[in-house]
Design a protein around this motif. Sequence first.
Motif, PDB file in Angstrom:
ATOM      1  N   GLU A 249      18.766 -12.374  -3.197  1.00 14.66           N
ATOM      2  CA  GLU A 249      18.076 -10.782  -3.966  1.00 14.66           C
ATOM      3  C   GLU A 249      16.739 -11.201  -3.175  1.00 14.66           C
ATOM      4  OE1 GLU A 249      19.460  -8.556  -5.504  1.00 14.66           O
ATOM      5  OE2 GLU A 249      22.052  -9.813  -5.257  1.00 14.66           O
ATOM      6  N   CYS A 250      16.134  -9.845  -4.183  1.00 14.45           N
ATOM      7  CA  CYS A 250      14.865  -9.769  -3.741  1.00 14.45           C
ATOM      8  C   CYS A 250      13.798 -10.473  -4.180  1.00 14.45           C
ATOM      9  CB  CYS A 250      14.681  -8.419  -4.440  1.00 14.45           C
ATOM     10  SG  CYS A 250      14.876  -6.385  -3.199  1.00 14.45           S
ATOM     11  N   LEU A 251      13.361 -11.084  -3.490  1.00 13.13           N
ATOM     12  CA  LEU A 251      11.822 -12.098  -4.345  1.00 13.13           C
ATOM     13  C   LEU A 251      10.797 -10.856  -5.052  1.00 13.13           C
ATOM     14  CD1 LEU A 251      10.828 -13.608  -1.409  1.00 13.13           C
ATOM     15  CD2 LEU A 251      11.735 -14.785  -3.157  1.00 13.13           C
ATOM     16  N   THR A 252      10.452 -11.741  -6.460  1.00 16.94           N
ATOM     17  CA  THR A 252       9.384 -11.178  -7.229  1.00 16.94           C
ATOM     18  C   THR A 252       8.453 -11.359  -6.447  1.00 16.94           C
ATOM     19  OG1 THR A 252      10.427 -11.510  -9.127  1.00 16.94           O
ATOM     20  CG2 THR A 252       8.449 -11.412  -9.767  1.00 16.94           C
ATOM     21  N   ILE A 253       7.835 -10.253  -5.944  1.00 15.46           N
ATOM     22  CA  ILE A 253       6.568  -9.393  -5.320  1.00 15.46           C
ATOM     23  C   ILE A 253       5.571  -9.388  -6.054  1.00 15.46           C
ATOM     24  CG2 ILE A 253       7.710 -10.230  -3.273  1.00 15.46           C
ATOM     25  CD1 ILE A 253       7.670  -7.456  -2.559  1.00 15.46           C
ATOM     26  N   GLY A 254       4.085  -9.817  -5.034  1.00 17.78           N
ATOM     27  CA  GLY A 254       2.452  -8.350  -6.063  1.00 17.78           C
ATOM     28  C   GLY A 254       1.325  -9.291  -4.724  1.00 17.78           C
ATOM     29  N   PHE A 255       0.319  -8.422  -5.264  1.00 20.25           N
ATOM     30  CA  PHE A 255      -0.243  -8.475  -4.562  1.00 20.25           C
ATOM     31  C   PHE A 255      -2.381  -8.459  -5.403  1.00 20.25           C
ATOM     32  CE2 PHE A 255       0.444  -4.217  -3.617  1.00 20.25           C
ATOM     33  CZ  PHE A 255      -0.696  -3.389  -4.150  1.00 20.25           C
ATOM     34  N   ALA A 256      -3.538  -9.048  -4.999  1.00 26.57           N
ATOM     35  CA  ALA A 256      -4.242  -9.397  -5.919  1.00 26.57           C
ATOM     36  C   ALA A 256      -5.621  -8.261  -4.454  1.00 26.57           C
ATOM     37  CB  ALA A 256      -4.640  -9.985  -6.070  1.00 26.57           C
ATOM     38  N   ILE A 257      -6.484  -7.882  -5.045  1.00 22.07           N
ATOM     39  CA  ILE A 257      -7.286  -7.310  -4.224  1.00 22.07           C
ATOM     40  C   ILE A 257      -8.932  -7.763  -4.519  1.00 22.07           C
ATOM     41  CG2 ILE A 257      -8.661  -5.058  -3.247  1.00 22.07           C
ATOM     42  CD1 ILE A 257      -6.727  -3.683  -3.772  1.00 22.07           C
ATOM     43  N   TYR A 258     -10.057  -8.593  -3.640  1.00 21.83           N
ATOM     44  CA  TYR A 258     -10.846  -9.430  -4.772  1.00 21.83           C
ATOM     45  C   TYR A 258     -11.583  -9.228  -2.991  1.00 21.83           C
ATOM     46  CZ  TYR A 258      -8.054 -13.468  -6.282  1.00 21.83           C
ATOM     47  OH  TYR A 258      -7.663 -13.641  -7.114  1.00 21.83           O
ATOM     48  N   PHE A 274     -13.414 -20.307  -3.689  1.00 22.12           N
ATOM     49  CA  PHE A 274     -14.157 -18.790  -4.325  1.00 22.12           C
ATOM     50  C   PHE A 274     -12.360 -18.267  -5.261  1.00 22.12           C
ATOM     51  CE2 PHE A 274     -12.129 -14.509  -3.001  1.00 22.12           C
ATOM     52  CZ  PHE A 274     -13.844 -14.326  -3.139  1.00 22.12           C
ATOM     53  N   PHE A 275     -11.256 -19.389  -5.631  1.00 20.71           N
ATOM     54  CA  PHE A 275     -10.293 -18.197  -6.525  1.00 20.71           C
ATOM     55  C   PHE A 275     -10.841 -18.874  -7.790  1.00 20.71           C
ATOM     56  CE2 PHE A 275      -8.442 -17.722  -2.023  1.00 20.71           C
ATOM     57  CZ  PHE A 275      -8.483 -15.844  -2.301  1.00 20.71           C
ATOM     58  N   LYS A 276     -11.205 -20.028  -7.535  1.00 20.72           N
ATOM     59  CA  LYS A 276     -11.637 -21.022  -8.608  1.00 20.72           C
ATOM     60  C   LYS A 276     -12.806 -20.101  -9.746  1.00 20.72           C
ATOM     61  CE  LYS A 276     -10.107 -25.264  -9.369  1.00 20.72           C
ATOM     62  NZ  LYS A 276     -10.794 -26.392  -9.132  1.00 20.72           N
ATOM     63  N   TYR A 277     -13.530 -18.725  -9.298  1.00 19.05           N
ATOM     64  CA  TYR A 277     -14.399 -18.507  -9.581  1.00 19.05           C
ATOM     65  C   TYR A 277     -14.800 -17.273  -9.288  1.00 19.05           C
ATOM     66  CZ  TYR A 277     -15.412 -23.130 -10.012  1.00 19.05           C
ATOM     67  OH  TYR A 277     -15.559 -24.811 -10.249  1.00 19.05           O
ATOM     68  N   THR A 278     -14.062 -16.599  -8.501  1.00 16.98           N
ATOM     69  CA  THR A 278     -13.657 -15.254  -8.664  1.00 16.98           C
ATOM     70  C   THR A 278     -12.522 -14.698  -9.066  1.00 16.98           C
ATOM     71  OG1 THR A 278     -15.072 -15.405  -6.567  1.00 16.98           O
ATOM     72  CG2 THR A 278     -14.276 -13.165  -6.981  1.00 16.98           C
ATOM     73  N   ALA A 279     -13.265 -13.090  -9.312  1.00 14.34           N
ATOM     74  CA  ALA A 279     -11.496 -12.438 -10.445  1.00 14.34           C
ATOM     75  C   ALA A 279     -11.299 -10.992  -9.595  1.00 14.34           C
ATOM     76  CB  ALA A 279     -12.491 -11.849 -12.096  1.00 14.34           C
ATOM     77  N   SER A 280      -9.950 -10.967  -9.223  1.00 12.11           N
ATOM     78  CA  SER A 280     -10.192  -9.888  -9.189  1.00 12.11           C
ATOM     79  C   SER A 280      -9.672  -8.732  -8.857  1.00 12.11           C
ATOM     80  CB  SER A 280      -7.844  -9.948  -8.526  1.00 12.11           C
ATOM     81  OG  SER A 280      -7.350  -9.181  -9.870  1.00 12.11           O
ATOM     82  N   VAL A 281     -10.424  -7.702  -8.288  1.00  8.17           N
ATOM     83  CA  VAL A 281     -11.331  -6.222  -8.828  1.00  8.17           C
ATOM     84  C   VAL A 281     -10.011  -5.854  -8.863  1.00  8.17           C
ATOM     85  CG1 VAL A 281     -13.574  -6.600  -7.747  1.00  8.17           C
ATOM     86  CG2 VAL A 281     -11.368  -5.341  -6.248  1.00  8.17           C
ATOM     87  N   ALA A 282      -8.828  -5.722  -8.757  1.00  5.35           N
ATOM     88  CA  ALA A 282      -7.175  -4.899  -8.387  1.00  5.35           C
ATOM     89  C   ALA A 282      -6.351  -5.451  -7.763  1.00  5.35           C
ATOM     90  CB  ALA A 282      -7.392  -3.363  -7.426  1.00  5.35           C
ATOM     91  N   ARG A 283      -5.278  -5.159  -8.524  1.00  6.88           N
ATOM     92  CA  ARG A 283      -3.944  -5.186  -8.752  1.00  6.88           C
ATOM     93  C   ARG A 283      -3.118  -4.844  -8.110  1.00  6.88           C
ATOM     94  NH1 ARG A 283      -4.168 -10.284 -12.994  1.00  6.88           N
ATOM     95  NH2 ARG A 283      -6.419  -9.778 -12.417  1.00  6.88           N
ATOM     96  N   SER A 284      -1.766  -5.018  -8.052  1.00  8.85           N
ATOM     97  CA  SER A 284      -0.351  -4.338  -7.824  1.00  8.85           C
ATOM     98  C   SER A 284      -0.395  -4.682  -9.533  1.00  8.85           C
ATOM     99  CB  SER A 284       0.858  -4.981  -7.218  1.00  8.85           C
ATOM    100  OG  SER A 284       0.896  -6.715  -7.702  1.00  8.85           O
TER     101      SER A 284
END
Length: 332
Positions: A249-258, A274-284
Amino acid sequence: MRRLHGSYEALRGGTTCEAMEDFTGGVSEIYDLTKAPPNLLNIMLKAYQRGSLMGSSLEPDPNEVEARCDNGLVRGHAYSVTCVKYCEIETPRMSGKVPLVRVRNPWGNEAEWTGAWSDQSPEWQFIPPEEKEEIGLTFEHDGEFWMSFKDFMSNFTMLEMTNLNPDSLDDEDVTGGVSHKWEMSVFEGAWIRGSTAGGCRNFIDTFWHNPQYRITLTDVDDDDDDNKCTVIVALMQKNRRSQRKLGLECLTIGFAIYHLRDPDNVPRPLDLSFFKYTASVARSPSFINTREVSCRFKLPPGTYCIIPSTFEPNEEGEFILRVFSEKSNEME
């Protein structure tokens, strides 16, 4: 479609948007009009200028299939939006512009809206003759009618929009009223177990293994007081329908924008630190097991990194990432 996907069973459970995407190659958005963004009129005006396909519907009546309302609209029925524009209006007390929406009932008969701005309604006497001629106003039992944007918002509950990529607009028959085109970047990629299938940010130790795509936005939107850039990001997983017979079946997917404040001085690819100390600015909006996840954003000019992922790590699949913007962008 049946031949493409192998069986009718593989087509079961699709949506109107999926059908419009399959026929046009576009990117779809769905708006719940009870929770619409405040700039939806502007979104619809620009979508119409770019030849986007728009459809609307009313909440169905649980007790009756396609129930007719007193105002002429039909519940649980798909309408198409064929025009969105400001019309000049002149009354004895005022003159100005009123936003109107033209809607079509595909039945093509007398089942039309009967409220303000409907066929033969008194509001049309305040529209100058040349304006009526420009919009091709007719009063026929053809299923097509006008209504104010306000009435459209208060009567319809769902708006589906498919934005066409530039290649969809080569046919002159399609481009008659199209004054602008979207800019589009497309990338194909894959999540591979033990390599690029890092899962979502909950799995911080492997999240940075996911494919990474940089986009640089330079020019702000036209007619935008916020000085921001409109971006539509769409993540589609490939071949999942044809693999249903294999139990996939379809995978469970999404994305994040930094946001990359100093793009020349961060590692390529972005690393764990980078990801430990930076939050995303937008996401699905969410991680979801549908064929495609898409969302519209307004971002300040700058360089960003888009990270498409499955929710869990080590889930394998192929994907297409598409980015639409009003102005040209650089993507790598």
